[in-house]
Scaffold this motif. Structure first.
Motif, PDB file in Angstrom:
ATOM      1  N   SER A 154       2.624  -2.961  -4.506  1.00 15.40           N
ATOM      2  CA  SER A 154       2.355  -4.274  -3.929  1.00 15.40           C
ATOM      3  C   SER A 154       0.847  -4.495  -3.906  1.00 15.40           C
ATOM      4  O   SER A 154       0.049  -3.566  -4.070  1.00 15.40           O
ATOM      5  N   ARG A 155       0.464  -5.726  -3.659  1.00 17.59           N
ATOM      6  CA  ARG A 155      -0.968  -6.029  -3.566  1.00 17.59           C
ATOM      7  C   ARG A 155      -1.610  -5.273  -2.417  1.00 17.59           C
ATOM      8  O   ARG A 155      -2.718  -4.740  -2.559  1.00 17.59           O
ATOM      9  N   GLU A 156      -0.925  -5.231  -1.297  1.00 16.52           N
ATOM     10  CA  GLU A 156      -1.475  -4.539  -0.136  1.00 16.52           C
ATOM     11  C   GLU A 156      -1.641  -3.054  -0.418  1.00 16.52           C
ATOM     12  O   GLU A 156      -2.662  -2.445  -0.049  1.00 16.52           O
TER      13      GLU A 156
ATOM     14  N   GLY B  30      -5.153  -0.991  -0.694  1.00 22.33           N
ATOM     15  CA  GLY B  30      -5.292   0.166   0.188  1.00 22.33           C
ATOM     16  C   GLY B  30      -5.652   1.437  -0.558  1.00 22.33           C
ATOM     17  O   GLY B  30      -6.463   2.247  -0.082  1.00 22.33           O
ATOM     18  N   ILE B  31      -5.079   1.615  -1.740  1.00 22.54           N
ATOM     19  CA  ILE B  31      -5.390   2.802  -2.547  1.00 22.54           C
ATOM     20  C   ILE B  31      -6.865   2.821  -2.915  1.00 22.54           C
ATOM     21  O   ILE B  31      -7.543   3.852  -2.788  1.00 22.54           O
TER      22      ILE B  31
ATOM     23  N   VAL C   6      -4.898   3.953   2.012  1.00 21.25           N
ATOM     24  CA  VAL C   6      -3.593   4.496   1.618  1.00 21.25           C
ATOM     25  C   VAL C   6      -3.877   5.814   0.917  1.00 21.25           C
ATOM     26  O   VAL C   6      -4.426   5.836  -0.190  1.00 21.25           O
ATOM     27  N   VAL C   7      -3.529   6.923   1.576  1.00 20.11           N
ATOM     28  CA  VAL C   7      -4.020   8.236   1.122  1.00 20.11           C
ATOM     29  C   VAL C   7      -2.939   9.133   0.537  1.00 20.11           C
ATOM     30  O   VAL C   7      -3.254  10.115  -0.139  1.00 20.11           O
TER      31      VAL C   7
ATOM     32  N   PRO D  18       4.047   4.258   3.860  1.00 22.54           N
ATOM     33  CA  PRO D  18       5.053   3.202   4.060  1.00 22.54           C
ATOM     34  C   PRO D  18       4.860   1.978   3.172  1.00 22.54           C
ATOM     35  O   PRO D  18       5.836   1.343   2.757  1.00 22.54           O
ATOM     36  N   LEU D  19       3.605   1.618   2.866  1.00 21.37           N
ATOM     37  CA  LEU D  19       3.372   0.458   2.000  1.00 21.37           C
ATOM     38  C   LEU D  19       3.926   0.684   0.595  1.00 21.37           C
ATOM     39  O   LEU D  19       4.403  -0.258  -0.048  1.00 21.37           O
TER      40      LEU D  19
END
Length: 348
Positions: free
Chosen positions: A127-129, A133-134, A139-140, A145-146
């Motif tokens: 997803s875009r989010e 995040g990556i 987002v690690v 969850p994303l």
């Protein structure tokens, strides 16, 4: 003659095909050697063009080294190259340094894709989010969850995410950061559009960042590192059959990188003629991360090298466009080719 990035061509430059090379260089005792370097984004296509041209004209040798847009353009400006590959037309300080009589031609278009290394995960949706995040470092792990939310039923492993980026000044980095900035205000503020982005400290602090030279270097690090993800021109992931993520477009669809999604983006771009969409095209089924690739050169008068360079470019813009699709690029429209050919001057 001032710098000419051919602004009219930008409204036409994505699309179909078309053909025909004209000037035939006479055989000479000494070969004509033309040297270029720059963006790795178009390198597979450039090298195919120059090899095929050499087969038909063995006295014309064109060499192209994929050293990155920044180093290539600087070497060209300093007079050490006959041409440079760039993923954006020269402007501002670079244009001033280049001076007059510089010709800038878009020769092809292509997509930047997210290639990853997760054994057994043949289809991964981002997803875009999650994508933002990556690359911001929030987002690690792959089972965040994303990421799981966009991939129901897929057993994504609990592995740390290793982000692979470019170490050199790169048009591919510019394309990727332009897209991320277009879809995220947070990314635009923290990183922004850049050929040499300063990636967030979060990535560095946890050891989650690897840097590679050129598209080939990024692809190689992703292939060698389980849990890695990186951005490369489509051909660098498609030809060696690497894993390529589906990404979310403006319509909320998860689209794969293929000729259909590229064409969907192209057709909408040509209909709207809105350059502000360049970083994130609209349209159902549209792939959202696209770029034009430019060749920057100086053409003199009637000397043999200038004539040879003109004919190489005519070949690339005509017969050579048929090779673009085979290697995962987007060929230019017939209208765009006609406009660009006018920039080369009359055929002798």
């Amino acid at each position: 003659m001032p710098l000419s990035p051919v602004p009219r061509v930008l409204t036409l430059a994505f699309g179909a095909l078309f053909c025909a090379s004209l000037w035939q260089p006479s055989m000479a005792s000494d070969p004509i050697k033309i040297h270029g370097a720059g963006a790795s984004f178009p390198a597979p296509l450039y090298q195919r063009w120059f090899r095929d041209y050499f087969v038909a004209h063995p006295n014309i040798q064109v060499d192209y080294q994929p050293i990155g847009s920044g180093p290539g353009v600087n070497s060209f400006i300093e007079g050490r190259l006959d041409f440079a590959g760039s993923d954006q037309p020269l402007s501002g300080e670079l244009a001033e340094r280049a001076g007059d009589n510089v010709l800038q031609l878009p020769l092809t278009a292509g997509a930047v894709v997210l290639t990853y290394n997760l054994p057994g995960i043949d289809e991964l949706r981002l997803s875009r989010e999650a994508l933002v995040g990556i690359f911001l470092g929030s987002v690690v792990r792959w089972n965040d969850p994303l990421i799981l939310a966009a991939n129901p039923g897929v057993e994504i492993p609990d592995l740390p995410i290793v982000v692979v980026t470019r170490v050199d000044a790169s048009g591919t980095s510019l394309v990727m950061t332009r897209h991320l900035s277009a879809i995220s205000e947070a990314f635009a503020k923290q990183v922004g559009e850049s050929q040499s982005p300063a990636w967030p400290a979060l990535l560095l602090e946890r050891g989650g960042l690897i840097r590679g030279h050129g598209n080939g270097g990024v692809a190689a690090f992703v292939q060698a590192t389980v849990g890695a993800i990186g951005y490369v021109q489509y051909a660098y992931a498609h030809l060696p059959r690497m894993q390529i993520a589906l990404v979310e477009n403006r319509e909320g669809e998860f689209v794969s990188a293929d000729s259909d999604s590229f064409q969907a983006a192209v057709e909408n771009f040509r209909t709207k003629l809105d350059l502000s969409q360049f970083g994130d095209p609209e349209g159902a089924g549209a792939y959202p991360i696209l770029s034009l690739s430019w060749l920057v050169t100086r053409l003199g008068g009637d000397d043999a090298k200038s004539q040879a360079m003109r004919d190489v470019l005519r070949y690339a813009l005509t017969d050579g466009q048929a090779e673009a699709t085979k290697l995962g690029y987007i060929p230019l429209s017939g209208q765009a080719v006609s406009l660009i050919l006018q920039q080369l001057g009359p055929v002798d």
